[in-house]
Design a protein around this motif. Sequence first.
Motif, PDB file in Angstrom:
ATOM      1  N   ILE A   2     -39.999  62.167 -22.956  1.00 49.01           N
ATOM      2  CA  ILE A   2     -40.803  60.972 -23.257  1.00 49.01           C
ATOM      3  C   ILE A   2     -41.144  60.247 -21.948  1.00 49.01           C
ATOM      4  N   ILE A   3     -42.448  60.092 -21.721  1.00 51.72           N
ATOM      5  CA  ILE A   3     -42.898  59.471 -20.464  1.00 51.72           C
ATOM      6  C   ILE A   3     -43.629  58.153 -20.761  1.00 51.72           C
ATOM      7  N   LEU A   4     -43.267  57.133 -19.989  1.00 50.79           N
ATOM      8  CA  LEU A   4     -44.000  55.860 -20.036  1.00 50.79           C
ATOM      9  C   LEU A   4     -45.063  55.907 -18.949  1.00 50.79           C
ATOM     10  N   GLY A   5     -46.336  55.842 -19.343  1.00 57.31           N
ATOM     11  CA  GLY A   5     -47.444  55.865 -18.381  1.00 57.31           C
ATOM     12  C   GLY A   5     -47.936  54.459 -18.105  1.00 57.31           C
ATOM     13  N   ILE A   6     -48.382  54.241 -16.857  1.00 55.33           N
ATOM     14  CA  ILE A   6     -48.922  52.927 -16.468  1.00 55.33           C
ATOM     15  C   ILE A   6     -50.220  53.153 -15.707  1.00 55.33           C
ATOM     16  N   GLU A   7     -51.258  52.395 -16.110  1.00 50.12           N
ATOM     17  CA  GLU A   7     -52.589  52.589 -15.503  1.00 50.12           C
ATOM     18  C   GLU A   7     -53.215  51.230 -15.206  1.00 50.12           C
ATOM     19  N   THR A   8     -53.534  50.988 -13.925  1.00 52.30           N
ATOM     20  CA  THR A   8     -54.204  49.720 -13.559  1.00 52.30           C
ATOM     21  C   THR A   8     -55.211  49.942 -12.426  1.00 52.30           C
ATOM     22  N   SER A   9     -55.979  51.050 -12.474  1.00 49.91           N
ATOM     23  CA  SER A   9     -56.806  51.346 -11.290  1.00 49.91           C
ATOM     24  C   SER A   9     -58.067  50.493 -11.191  1.00 49.91           C
ATOM     25  N   CYS A  10     -58.573  49.995 -12.327  1.00 47.74           N
ATOM     26  CA  CYS A  10     -59.844  49.255 -12.262  1.00 47.74           C
ATOM     27  C   CYS A  10     -59.698  47.934 -13.014  1.00 47.74           C
ATOM     28  N   ASP A  11     -60.374  47.760 -14.144  1.00 51.42           N
ATOM     29  CA  ASP A  11     -60.232  46.459 -14.809  1.00 51.42           C
ATOM     30  C   ASP A  11     -59.418  46.530 -16.096  1.00 51.42           C
ATOM     31  N   GLU A  12     -58.777  47.698 -16.342  1.00 48.42           N
ATOM     32  CA  GLU A  12     -57.910  47.800 -17.512  1.00 48.42           C
ATOM     33  C   GLU A  12     -56.447  47.746 -17.098  1.00 48.42           C
ATOM     34  N   THR A  13     -55.604  47.245 -18.008  1.00 44.65           N
ATOM     35  CA  THR A  13     -54.156  47.336 -17.832  1.00 44.65           C
ATOM     36  C   THR A  13     -53.667  48.185 -18.983  1.00 44.65           C
ATOM     37  N   GLY A  14     -53.156  49.368 -18.665  1.00 39.87           N
ATOM     38  CA  GLY A  14     -52.744  50.275 -19.737  1.00 39.87           C
ATOM     39  C   GLY A  14     -51.290  50.672 -19.625  1.00 39.87           C
ATOM     40  N   ASN A  56     -46.692  43.090 -17.902  1.00 40.54           N
ATOM     41  CA  ASN A  56     -45.418  43.087 -18.634  1.00 40.54           C
ATOM     42  C   ASN A  56     -45.626  43.053 -20.153  1.00 40.54           C
ATOM     43  N   PRO A  57     -46.497  42.164 -20.653  1.00 40.92           N
ATOM     44  CA  PRO A  57     -46.740  42.192 -22.105  1.00 40.92           C
ATOM     45  C   PRO A  57     -47.270  43.546 -22.589  1.00 40.92           C
ATOM     46  N   VAL A  58     -48.123  44.170 -21.805  1.00 42.38           N
ATOM     47  CA  VAL A  58     -48.693  45.458 -22.229  1.00 42.38           C
ATOM     48  C   VAL A  58     -47.604  46.534 -22.289  1.00 42.38           C
ATOM     49  N   ILE A  59     -46.733  46.550 -21.288  1.00 45.21           N
ATOM     50  CA  ILE A  59     -45.633  47.532 -21.303  1.00 45.21           C
ATOM     51  C   ILE A  59     -44.694  47.256 -22.474  1.00 45.21           C
ATOM     52  N   ASN A  60     -44.370  45.968 -22.677  1.00 42.47           N
ATOM     53  CA  ASN A  60     -43.483  45.621 -23.806  1.00 42.47           C
ATOM     54  C   ASN A  60     -44.089  46.056 -25.132  1.00 42.47           C
ATOM     55  N   GLU A  61     -45.401  45.844 -25.257  1.00 41.42           N
ATOM     56  CA  GLU A  61     -46.062  46.230 -26.514  1.00 41.42           C
ATOM     57  C   GLU A  61     -46.030  47.754 -26.687  1.00 41.42           C
ATOM     58  N   ALA A  62     -46.280  48.469 -25.597  1.00 42.54           N
ATOM     59  CA  ALA A  62     -46.286  49.942 -25.683  1.00 42.54           C
ATOM     60  C   ALA A  62     -44.913  50.456 -26.120  1.00 42.54           C
ATOM     61  N   MET A  63     -43.857  49.847 -25.591  1.00 39.17           N
ATOM     62  CA  MET A  63     -42.490  50.261 -25.950  1.00 39.17           C
ATOM     63  C   MET A  63     -42.203  49.897 -27.421  1.00 39.17           C
ATOM     64  N   ALA A  64     -42.659  48.702 -27.835  1.00 35.80           N
ATOM     65  CA  ALA A  64     -42.395  48.249 -29.203  1.00 35.80           C
ATOM     66  C   ALA A  64     -43.150  49.114 -30.213  1.00 35.80           C
ATOM     67  N   VAL A  65     -44.430  49.367 -29.950  1.00 41.94           N
ATOM     68  CA  VAL A  65     -45.225  50.178 -30.889  1.00 41.94           C
ATOM     69  C   VAL A  65     -44.622  51.584 -30.995  1.00 41.94           C
ATOM     70  N   ALA A  66     -44.166  52.124 -29.851  1.00 44.65           N
ATOM     71  CA  ALA A  66     -43.576  53.477 -29.856  1.00 44.65           C
ATOM     72  C   ALA A  66     -42.174  53.490 -30.473  1.00 44.65           C
ATOM     73  N   LYS A  67     -41.640  52.309 -30.688  1.00 45.77           N
ATOM     74  CA  LYS A  67     -40.271  52.162 -31.218  1.00 45.77           C
ATOM     75  C   LYS A  67     -39.259  52.888 -30.328  1.00 45.77           C
ATOM     76  N   VAL A  68     -39.389  52.653 -29.020  1.00 44.42           N
ATOM     77  CA  VAL A  68     -38.428  53.256 -28.084  1.00 44.42           C
ATOM     78  C   VAL A  68     -37.797  52.151 -27.232  1.00 44.42           C
ATOM     79  N   SER A  69     -36.622  52.464 -26.702  1.00 47.12           N
ATOM     80  CA  SER A  69     -35.996  51.549 -25.750  1.00 47.12           C
ATOM     81  C   SER A  69     -35.941  52.264 -24.406  1.00 47.12           C
ATOM     82  N   ARG A  70     -35.497  51.570 -23.383  1.00 51.17           N
ATOM     83  CA  ARG A  70     -35.472  52.176 -22.055  1.00 51.17           C
ATOM     84  C   ARG A  70     -34.637  53.466 -22.014  1.00 51.17           C
ATOM     85  N   ASP A  71     -33.614  53.521 -22.880  1.00 53.12           N
ATOM     86  CA  ASP A  71     -32.763  54.724 -22.903  1.00 53.12           C
ATOM     87  C   ASP A  71     -33.540  55.966 -23.342  1.00 53.12           C
TER      88      ASP A  71
END
Length: 340
Positions: A2-14, A56-71
């Motif tokens: 399971i990989i957490l992806g982060i994207e902020t190259s232009c005007d999106e925060t993903g 931070n909110p976007v990452i938190n939301e991605a983790m919550a929607v995926a129903k995963v924790s850092r572990d």
Amino acid sequence: MIILGIETSCDETGAAVVKDGKHLLSNVVASSQDLHAKTGGIIPEIAARQQLASINPVINEAMAVAKVSRDDIDAIAVTVGPGLIGSLLVGVETAKTISVLWQKPIVPVNHLLGHVYATFIKRKLPTFPAIALVVSGGHTDMIYMKDHPRRAKVKWLGGTRDDAAGEAFDKIGRLLNLPYPGGPKLAALADDYVKSHPQIKLNLFPRPLIATPDFDFSFSGLKTSVKNYLEKNKDIDKGFITAQVQAAIVDVIVAKATLAREKYRASSFLLAGGVGANNRLRRKLGEGMPNIGKPGCLHIPAVNLCTDNAACIATFAFHNYKPHPWRRVYAKPNLTIVEL
Ligand code: KG4
Ligand code: ZN
């Protein structure tokens, strides 16, 4: 994995959580496009400030929607370039911090190659060798991929000499007073017009470099032609012009894609990048290509995965897994598509 992806190259925060490179557990994208619509284009400083607030909110939301924790997370994947330096830094520094705090490996990802891996999500996997065409807001690049880039060097076949395909859509959209980003709005007007005028002849504007035996593109002359046309013809129907513009851009892309398919006879043709969301392009490209599974078949991502997102970044990292020490992960604004 399971990989957490982060994207902020232009005007999106993903941020996205992807399992085994194909199951999207979550895919969250916050865009600052509305802010840029006010100025008609991206102001890098504004984009980066917005990303700082959203990350931070976007990452938190991605983790919550995926129903995963850092572990549950096995690794962090982050876009390191190309892109706007201030924007890239937000994602890269956040990813490095999480990697240290959570004790997770970090995989740096080239944004352009990341786009290509949107074709690997949820659908039948493309096979190699593959030709990939990235048509985005900032880039138009055709590449030959003998294998995954981690296993075999990517060969650059050609690209734009001036404006990228998405840039042409956006700049011409601006000439027509369409709000930023012009691409999707121009495309929607064009599709409506063609639907209600099925007999329309779509040959008003030039198709730059359409017949040259190479993979070069040039779209700035098209923009000038539209500008000249608009100066000479005051009483225009916007729908008519957008239909003409869209057809010119799509014709050129389809011609170059056909040339690449005929020359290289690759197993798959991968279309990626924001302009890949264009209905006419998807349809016209598909018309000349074999069905999925057959040699040379066309792979196109789902529409929402064509534009910037973190799901394709995590997917790239899964198929090209090579963690780096966090100290050696940098923002690289000028990275090219052939670099890892
Ligand atoms: O790949 P992307 O999200 O960002 C970059 O990496 O540049 O691409 C954004 C570009 C913009 O230029 C936008 O106008 C264009 O993709 N775009 C479209 C469509 N949807 C997005 N262009 C034409 N038709 C569309 N439906
Ligand atoms: Zn992009």
